[in-house]
Design a protein around this motif. Structure first.
Motif, short mmCIF file in Angstrom:
data_model
loop_
_atom_site.label_atom_id
_atom_site.label_comp_id
_atom_site.label_asym_id
_atom_site.label_seq_id
_atom_site.Cartn_x
_atom_site.Cartn_y
_atom_site.Cartn_z
N GLY A 7 0.67 -1.21 0.03
CA GLY A 7 -0.17 0.21 -0.14
C GLY A 7 0.99 1.21 0.01
N VAL A 8 1.93 1.22 0.72
CA VAL A 8 2.66 2.48 0.69
C VAL A 8 3.26 2.77 -0.40
CG1 VAL A 8 5.05 3.30 1.69
CG2 VAL A 8 3.19 2.20 3.42
N SER A 15 0.83 4.02 -2.79
CA SER A 15 0.63 5.54 -2.93
C SER A 15 1.89 6.45 -3.17
CB SER A 15 0.35 5.56 -1.28
OG SER A 15 -0.77 4.67 -0.74
N THR A 33 -9.35 -9.86 4.86
CA THR A 33 -8.17 -9.08 4.88
C THR A 33 -7.87 -8.42 3.58
OG1 THR A 33 -6.84 -10.42 6.51
CG2 THR A 33 -5.60 -9.30 5.05
N PRO A 84 -3.28 3.54 6.05
CA PRO A 84 -2.94 2.71 4.88
C PRO A 84 -2.21 3.71 3.78
CG PRO A 84 -4.97 1.82 5.53
CD PRO A 84 -4.56 3.43 6.30
N GLY A 85 -1.02 3.22 3.38
CA GLY A 85 -0.23 4.22 2.29
C GLY A 85 0.58 5.17 2.80
N ASP A 116 5.42 2.76 9.04
CA ASP A 116 6.37 1.72 9.39
C ASP A 116 7.76 2.03 9.86
OD1 ASP A 116 6.43 2.14 6.72
OD2 ASP A 116 7.21 -0.11 6.21
N SER A 121 5.03 -10.24 8.62
CA SER A 121 4.90 -10.16 7.14
C SER A 121 6.17 -10.21 6.16
CB SER A 121 3.97 -8.85 6.84
OG SER A 121 4.70 -7.79 7.42
N SER A 122 7.18 -10.53 6.91
CA SER A 122 8.41 -10.71 6.02
C SER A 122 9.23 -11.89 6.89
CB SER A 122 9.17 -9.36 5.53
OG SER A 122 9.66 -8.69 6.79
N TYR A 182 6.47 -15.51 10.47
CA TYR A 182 6.20 -15.68 9.07
C TYR A 182 6.64 -16.84 8.44
CZ TYR A 182 6.92 -14.19 3.94
OH TYR A 182 7.01 -14.12 2.85
N LEU A 204 4.09 -19.59 7.80
CA LEU A 204 3.05 -18.91 6.97
C LEU A 204 3.03 -19.39 5.59
CD1 LEU A 204 0.32 -17.53 7.64
CD2 LEU A 204 1.50 -15.26 6.55
N ASP A 235 -5.47 -9.94 11.22
CA ASP A 235 -5.81 -10.27 9.68
C ASP A 235 -5.89 -12.06 9.89
OD1 ASP A 235 -6.16 -8.05 8.81
OD2 ASP A 235 -4.36 -7.97 7.70
N LEU A 236 -4.87 -12.38 10.63
CA LEU A 236 -4.56 -13.93 10.62
C LEU A 236 -5.65 -14.58 11.69
CD1 LEU A 236 -0.79 -14.18 9.95
CD2 LEU A 236 -2.69 -14.91 8.41
N GLU A 244 -10.10 -10.62 14.87
CA GLU A 244 -9.99 -9.02 15.56
C GLU A 244 -10.16 -9.44 17.06
OE1 GLU A 244 -12.42 -5.96 13.80
OE2 GLU A 244 -12.36 -6.89 11.99
N THR A 289 -1.65 -1.13 11.10
CA THR A 289 -2.15 -0.18 10.06
C THR A 289 -3.74 -0.05 10.17
OG1 THR A 289 -0.36 -1.28 8.63
CG2 THR A 289 -2.16 -0.17 7.51
N TRP A 328 -6.43 -0.36 8.65
CA TRP A 328 -7.36 -0.98 7.58
C TRP A 328 -8.83 -0.80 8.15
CZ3 TRP A 328 -4.87 -1.23 3.19
CH2 TRP A 328 -3.58 -1.84 3.11
N PRO A 329 -9.89 -0.83 7.30
CA PRO A 329 -11.18 -0.68 7.74
C PRO A 329 -11.66 -1.75 8.38
CG PRO A 329 -11.11 -0.85 5.38
CD PRO A 329 -9.83 -0.70 5.93
N TYR A 330 -11.09 -2.04 9.77
CA TYR A 330 -11.72 -2.94 10.71
C TYR A 330 -12.99 -2.55 11.43
CZ TYR A 330 -6.94 -4.89 10.59
OH TYR A 330 -5.82 -5.34 10.09
#
Ligand SMILES: Nc1nc2c(ncn2[C@@H]2O[C@H](COP(=O)(O)OP(=O)(O)OP(=O)(O)O)[C@@H](O)[C@H]2O)c(=O)[nH]1
Ligand SMILES: [Mg+2]
Lengths: 233, 390
Positions: free
Chosen positions: A113-114, A117, A150, B29-30, B34, B57-58, B87, B90, B137-138, B141, B167, B169-171
């Motif tokens: 996302g970053v 943007s 998600t 977001p965006g 981070d 996530s990484s 991670y 996953l 997400d995993l 909530e 982040t 996000w629309p939770y």
């Protein structure tokens, strides 16, 4: 109002320009040339003087550039941004380039996302380009690593950003990889669909939601870098 | 106290995060939120702290490499940076880390590893969750919110500080509310200024239950290398003809240009300043009266003003006050630059103050612009006025 064209002649004649702000899903079976279709859409945009942002989840950013190179399609690199979600997962030490920014993995939706943007800002603010197409190739990979809620939240944000920026968004989905309920959920976020089907080894394409009525099914073949449509059914 | 290492933020937090407390960076977001977590982590590793980083996530190697683009090498902290790898499992990869979450979709598994790591590190260490939203997400909530409460209690018991990256996000509304208001001791929002696209980024303290600071938000920029810098998009330099405005700007700036003709500025000066965690754009006006309309044009949206005067020329002070009016400077933080202090007959700060007849709290800084004397002190003072707590 600004309009966008796909670069696929018969479909464009039918649609008469895609409205800015539209988000479109491309869905079809494997090996049907979807990749070539999406590259054609990008190529058309660059030729029209627009910008394009490609999120690549299946091949490194360099390979995306190579496709254009290999097919002798000249593109303006100034107008192209690639968000590469692959290279860093391979453990290859690389850094970003002017065209390619790398997210840490397809799970890293925050990072993806970053980077989207940043490209949108760069094209709009620094380069004064008012039309951009965002192509995500593919949602299916992203859905392999993150669940549908998600991905839905992520898309909810970015389809919204496409709208406010007056861009268009193209999102590729592999048919048959996801349960139909998931695809139906995602479809709520899109204004139109480019559908592909295969019958007896022949491929057909049509658009829905982009003109008053769905277009006819057009038979097509992939010839080199080109998508060639025959007259519709 | 555990410092965040973010310019200005530690000041707003009255020194940093007290042991046993939690902080969350709420990243829209965006925006490059981070980087806040990364800068905090690096800052503390450098100070010798033991840190536990949960990567979700990484893979750990990629995570560490990401610091490089800011000029930060975390590979050197092998002994003090411990990784909880949530991670690799996953994506079905093997992990070499000591703490591996074997099922990242099972929140109990995560709690187990966090507990284990917290017990292994010395009291008062730092735990950082690379992406709480990915965990949410995993794992869902509700379960994640419950687990966070447990982690926070575990940290309190051992005096650890936990820092979360999240982040937005629309939770669910209720989830976001509980994150913003009740779950953490402090909440820092990192947001974007958007019109058609996001073109500016800011941060602000939403909450810090150990201090009562309520602050306005700060714009920031991310430099590569360098990290987070407070961004001041416009500082204005004005003052009478020949006072030393252009010289002042050139002394302060890393790079600057002036549009001059025969030694006098006819359009404007522009400089860019990188100094002590700040990144600022500085604009100078011409001094001559015939350019007054231009001065007005240049002045819009300034965040603060330097009013430069030639300390040997009190007859020009009236003109100086007039220029402050033209630039609408009276409503903004401003600092008077008593320039040319090296020349014979230069008035003292006190004498200048009495000539100007201005409130005591307007700083007057003596400078010699041509030899940079006093210019950075002046910058410190103005920036403090612009970004100060009140
Ligand atoms: N001795 C001395 N000379 C200075 C100092 N600051 C500036 N000067 C000189 O004063 C003259 C004017 O300086 P500038 O910086 O061009 O002044 P300005 O305010 O930009 O002038 P305008 O744009 O024409 O209004 C130059 O000759 C400078 O070298 C100082 O602190 N001491
Ligand atoms: Mg000048």
């Amino acid at each position: 109002m600004e309009r966008y064209s796909l670069g696929i002649d018969k479909l464009d004649e039918n649609i008469q320009g895609i409205r800015s702000g539209y988000n479109i899903m491309i869905i079809g079976p494997p090996m049907s040339g979807k990749e070539t279709i999406i590259n054609n859409i990008v190529y058309q945009g660059l030729n029209d003087g627009e910008a394009a942002v490609i999120v690549t989840t299946r091949e490194p950013g360099e390979d995306v550039l190579e496709w254009f190179n290999y097919n002798n399609l000249e593109i303006s690199l100034e107008h192209l941004g690639i968000v590469d979600c692959v290279t860093k997962t391979l453990g290859v030490p690389t850094s970003d380039t002017a065209n390619i920014r790398r997210a840490s993995s397809p799970v890293d939706l925050t990072g993806i996302g970053v980077k989207i943007s940043q490209f949108l800002e760069e094209f709009w603010m620094k380069k004064n380009i008012r039309k951009t197409r965002l192509c995500i190739n593919s949602l299916s990979t992203i859905l392999m690593y993150s669940n549908i809620q998600t991905v839905f939240r992520f898309l909810h944000v970015f389809t919204g950003r496409v709208k406010t920026a007056g861009a268009i968004g193209i999102y590729l989905v592999e048919e048959g990889m996801h349960d139909p309920q998931a695809v139906a959920t995602l479809k709520q976020l899109f204004d139109g669909v480019i559908e592909i089907k295969e019958e007896n080894d022949v491929h057909y394409i049509r658009t829905m939601g982009l003109s008053q009525k769905p277009s006819k099914w057009y038979e097509y073949t992939v010839e080199g870098a080109k998508i060639v449509l025959k007259d519709g059914e | 106290m555990v410092e965040t290492g973010i310019p200005k933020l530690d000041e707003y937090l009255k020194g940093g995060i007290p042991r046993g407390k939690t902080l969350v960076y709420l990243n829209h977001p965006g925006v490059e939120g981070d980087v806040f977590g990364m800068q905090t982590l690096y800052h503390n590793l450098q100070k010798g702290a033991v840190c536990v980083y949960v990567t979700s996530s990484s893979n750990p190697g990629t995570m560490k490499d990401q610091f490089k683009e800011f000029g930060w090498n975390v590979h050197q902290f092998e002994d003090t940076l411990l990784i909880i790898d949530a991670y690799s499992s996953l994506i079905g990869a093997l992990s070499n880390e000591n703490f591996v979450v074997s099922d990242p979709e099972n929140i109990g598994n995560m709690t187990e590893m966090i507990d284990k790591a917290m017990k292994e590190v010395p009291k008062g260490s730092i735990i950082m969750l690379g992406s709480l939203s990915t965990i949410m997400d995993l794992c869902g909530e509700e379960d994640t919110l419950k687990a966070v409460k447990i982690w926070n209690k575990l940290a309190l018991l051992r005096d650890h500080v936990i820092i979360y990256n999240f982040t937005t996000w629309p939770y669910e509304e209720s989830t976001l509310n509980s994150i913003k208001t009740e779950l953490f001791n402090s909440v820092i929002t990192v947001g974007g200024i958007a019109e058609r696209v996001i073109f500016g980024q800011y941060f602000g303290v939403l909450k810090a239950d150990w201090s009562d600071t309520k602050i306005k938000s700060m714009l920031f920029r991310v430099l590569r290398p360098g990290g987070i810098k407070i961004y001041i998009p416009k500082i204005l330099v004005t003052g009478p003809f020949n006072a030393g405005k252009s010289s002042f700007i050139h002394s302060l700036s890393n790079r600057a240009v002036s549009v001059d003709r025969l030694g006098t500025t006819i359009a404007l000066d522009h400089g860019h300043i990188e100094y002590k965690g700040f990144s600022a754009e500085i604009f100078g006006t011409p001094g001559q009266e015939r350019f007054d309309p231009i001065i007005q044009m240049i002045s819009g949206e300034a965040m603060g003003i330097f009013l430069v005067v030639d300390s040997t020329l009190p007859k020009d002070f009236i003109r100086a006050k007039q220029m402050l009016e033209i630039t609408k400077g009276y409503g903004l933080p401003y600092v008077i630059i008593a320039n040319k202090q090296d020349l014979p007959g230069a008035l003292h700060v006190d004498e200048i103050r009495s000539h100007f007849n201005i409130p005591e709290d307007v700083p007057i800084i003596p400078t010699i612009a041509t030899s940079k004397e006093g210019v950075f002190e002046a910058f410190d003072v103005l920036v403090e006025k612009i970004t100060g707590g009140n």
